[in-house]
Design a protein around this motif. Sequence first.
Motif, PDB file in Angstrom:
ATOM      1  N   ARG A 219     -36.907 -10.187  25.330  1.00 51.60           N
ATOM      2  CA  ARG A 219     -36.328  -9.148  24.478  1.00 51.60           C
ATOM      3  C   ARG A 219     -37.322  -8.629  23.443  1.00 51.60           C
ATOM      4  NH1 ARG A 219     -32.187 -11.815  26.548  1.00 51.60           N
ATOM      5  NH2 ARG A 219     -30.095 -10.898  26.574  1.00 51.60           N
TER       6      ARG A 219
ATOM      7  N   TYR B 107     -37.577  -4.960  21.439  1.00 48.17           N
ATOM      8  CA  TYR B 107     -37.087  -5.019  20.067  1.00 48.17           C
ATOM      9  C   TYR B 107     -38.071  -4.344  19.100  1.00 48.17           C
ATOM     10  CZ  TYR B 107     -33.159  -8.221  20.875  1.00 48.17           C
ATOM     11  OH  TYR B 107     -31.967  -8.785  21.258  1.00 48.17           O
TER      12      TYR B 107
ATOM     13  N   LYS C 136     -29.360  -1.635  13.540  1.00 50.88           N
ATOM     14  CA  LYS C 136     -30.093  -2.104  14.716  1.00 50.88           C
ATOM     15  C   LYS C 136     -30.946  -3.321  14.383  1.00 50.88           C
ATOM     16  CE  LYS C 136     -30.391   2.077  17.561  1.00 50.88           C
ATOM     17  NZ  LYS C 136     -31.319   3.018  18.224  1.00 50.88           N
ATOM     18  N   SER C 137     -31.624  -3.277  13.258  1.00 45.95           N
ATOM     19  CA  SER C 137     -32.451  -4.419  12.847  1.00 45.95           C
ATOM     20  C   SER C 137     -31.588  -5.653  12.633  1.00 45.95           C
ATOM     21  CB  SER C 137     -33.221  -4.088  11.568  1.00 45.95           C
ATOM     22  OG  SER C 137     -34.168  -3.074  11.809  1.00 45.95           O
TER      23      SER C 137
ATOM     24  N   LYS D 161     -30.639  -7.129  16.067  1.00 46.07           N
ATOM     25  CA  LYS D 161     -31.781  -7.750  16.730  1.00 46.07           C
ATOM     26  C   LYS D 161     -32.153  -9.078  16.075  1.00 46.07           C
ATOM     27  CE  LYS D 161     -34.407  -4.061  16.371  1.00 46.07           C
ATOM     28  NZ  LYS D 161     -35.593  -3.154  16.497  1.00 46.07           N
TER      29      LYS D 161
ATOM     30  N   THR E  36     -31.772 -12.947  17.542  1.00 47.51           N
ATOM     31  CA  THR E  36     -32.963 -13.790  17.642  1.00 47.51           C
ATOM     32  C   THR E  36     -32.740 -15.133  16.951  1.00 47.51           C
ATOM     33  OG1 THR E  36     -34.357 -11.806  17.699  1.00 47.51           O
ATOM     34  CG2 THR E  36     -35.461 -13.889  17.245  1.00 47.51           C
TER      35      THR E  36
END
Length: 208
Positions: free
Chosen positions: A98, A102, A174-175, A178, A182
């Motif tokens: 990913r 990313y 979005k951040s 992600k 993670t």
Amino acid sequence: MFKRFVPEQEGFFKLFQETTDCLVDAADNFYLMFHNLPAVQKHADLISHYEEQADLLTHNTFNLLHKTFITPFDRHDIHNLASGLDDILDLINRCAQRFPFYEFSSLPQELMTLSELTLQACKYIKQAIYLLHSLQKSDNIITYCNNIDKLESEAHKVVIVGEKKLFLDENDFKSFIKLKETYAKTKLVINRCQDVANMIKGIVLEYS
């Protein structure tokens, strides 16, 4: 010490050792990927390579188990240990694949720390597996496994701190997604390392 009645039994330990070689190589690239974001594709490709190698070793382990009448320890334990090691590599690879899309420009310190804990947990598994062929050093094996328990506890605390900062400080949706994913996937790798450590401890306690 595990009883060895046929030459094939030594093959199980060799396959486990080779699998943990792949595991540590993958975990090392996982760590490097977190610390060298411009080179994530290179590290992701290497991790995929080691995961494929480990898949083959796991397949060979199952084949050997199928054709070996007398095994060095319980067949169910051999199957679970091989599957558990393979699972760790699969989880590392899923997270690593990913990273290229990313497109992280930076990572929180807590994620950097998790990558370090992941690498150390994998190293402890390798050290334990390399001693598994003989129970003369069972205390050392148990120590490596207990060290993984400590790493998992530390990782849990790191995730709590990191996710708290994420909820408080990250305004880009979005951040946020992600980074949250993670955290979850990296912690899952360490959780699976703990599962495998518990399998190893169970084998040692059963046969020592």
